[in-house]
Design a protein around this motif. Structure first.
Motif, PDB file in Angstrom:
ATOM      1  N   ILE A  32       0.847  -1.207   0.000  1.00 23.60           N
ATOM      2  CA  ILE A  32       0.000   0.000   0.000  1.00 23.60           C
ATOM      3  C   ILE A  32       0.878   1.251   0.000  1.00 23.60           C
ATOM      4  N   ASN A  33       1.922   1.257   0.806  1.00 24.19           N
ATOM      5  CA  ASN A  33       2.829   2.417   0.844  1.00 24.19           C
ATOM      6  C   ASN A  33       3.533   2.618  -0.490  1.00 24.19           C
ATOM      7  N   ASP A  34       3.974   1.527  -1.119  1.00 24.90           N
ATOM      8  CA  ASP A  34       4.638   1.631  -2.417  1.00 24.90           C
ATOM      9  C   ASP A  34       3.683   2.178  -3.479  1.00 24.90           C
ATOM     10  N   ILE A  35       2.452   1.679  -3.485  1.00 24.91           N
ATOM     11  CA  ILE A  35       1.464   2.139  -4.461  1.00 24.91           C
ATOM     12  C   ILE A  35       1.121   3.604  -4.214  1.00 24.91           C
ATOM     13  N   ARG A  36       1.010   3.993  -2.944  1.00 22.70           N
ATOM     14  CA  ARG A  36       0.726   5.397  -2.614  1.00 22.70           C
ATOM     15  C   ARG A  36       1.828   6.297  -3.169  1.00 22.70           C
ATOM     16  N   LYS A  37       3.100   5.888  -2.990  1.00 20.41           N
ATOM     17  CA  LYS A  37       4.215   6.686  -3.504  1.00 20.41           C
ATOM     18  C   LYS A  37       4.160   6.779  -5.031  1.00 20.41           C
ATOM     19  N   GLU A  38       3.874   5.652  -5.689  1.00 15.57           N
ATOM     20  CA  GLU A  38       3.785   5.650  -7.151  1.00 15.57           C
ATOM     21  C   GLU A  38       2.660   6.558  -7.637  1.00 15.57           C
ATOM     22  N   LEU A  39       1.510   6.506  -6.972  1.00 17.15           N
ATOM     23  CA  LEU A  39       0.386   7.363  -7.364  1.00 17.15           C
ATOM     24  C   LEU A  39       0.725   8.841  -7.189  1.00 17.15           C
ATOM     25  N   LEU A  40       1.347   9.190  -6.078  1.00 14.82           N
ATOM     26  CA  LEU A  40       1.718  10.589  -5.859  1.00 14.82           C
ATOM     27  C   LEU A  40       2.721  11.063  -6.908  1.00 14.82           C
ATOM     28  N   THR A  41       3.665  10.196  -7.258  1.00 13.73           N
ATOM     29  CA  THR A  41       4.637  10.541  -8.302  1.00 13.73           C
ATOM     30  C   THR A  41       3.940  10.719  -9.644  1.00 13.73           C
TER      31      THR A  41
END
Length: 115
Positions: free
Chosen positions: A55-64
């Motif tokens: 979830i944290n990795d996906i959140r970072k990817e979405l923000l990027t």
């Protein structure tokens, strides 16, 4: 209610006797169940940690991705504004061709709505 009993000058808990009997009768099964429960608990915690990391990795990817999209959109709008200003500069300074100007605004609106 289970009461403590005094035997030969010592207080012995009836609960401890019952626990000892349980251990003799069910000891191996209880240990197997406890071991299995601990294994399942450990597996669940491991999966939970993996999911939280995902979830944290996906959140970072979405923000990027959102940042990149915003930057790209700003660049395109700036390019479009520059192109419109360039076209307006080429128009006759005394009289602006209304048809050409309206077409430019329509194109600008379409490009903005496409974004």
């Amino acid at each position: 209610m289970i009461k403590d009993k005094k035997v030969n000058g010592e207080v012995k808990e009836t609960n401890s006797k019952i626990d000892a009997i349980k251990e003799l009768i069910f000891g191996e099964n209880i240990q197997a169940y406890n071991s299995e429960f601990e294994s399942v608990k450990s597996d669940i915690l491991s999966k939970k940690n993996e999911l939280e990391q995902l979830i944290n990795d996906i959140r970072k990817e979405l923000l990027t991705s959102i940042d990149n999209l915003s930057t790209d959109l700003n660049i395109r709008i700036t390019d479009l504004e520059d192109a419109m200003n360039s076209k307006l500069d080429t128009l006759d300074s005394k009289k602006v061709d209304r048809k050409l100007l309206s077409n430019l605004f329509i194109k600008l609106g379409e490009k903005i709505s496409d974004q």
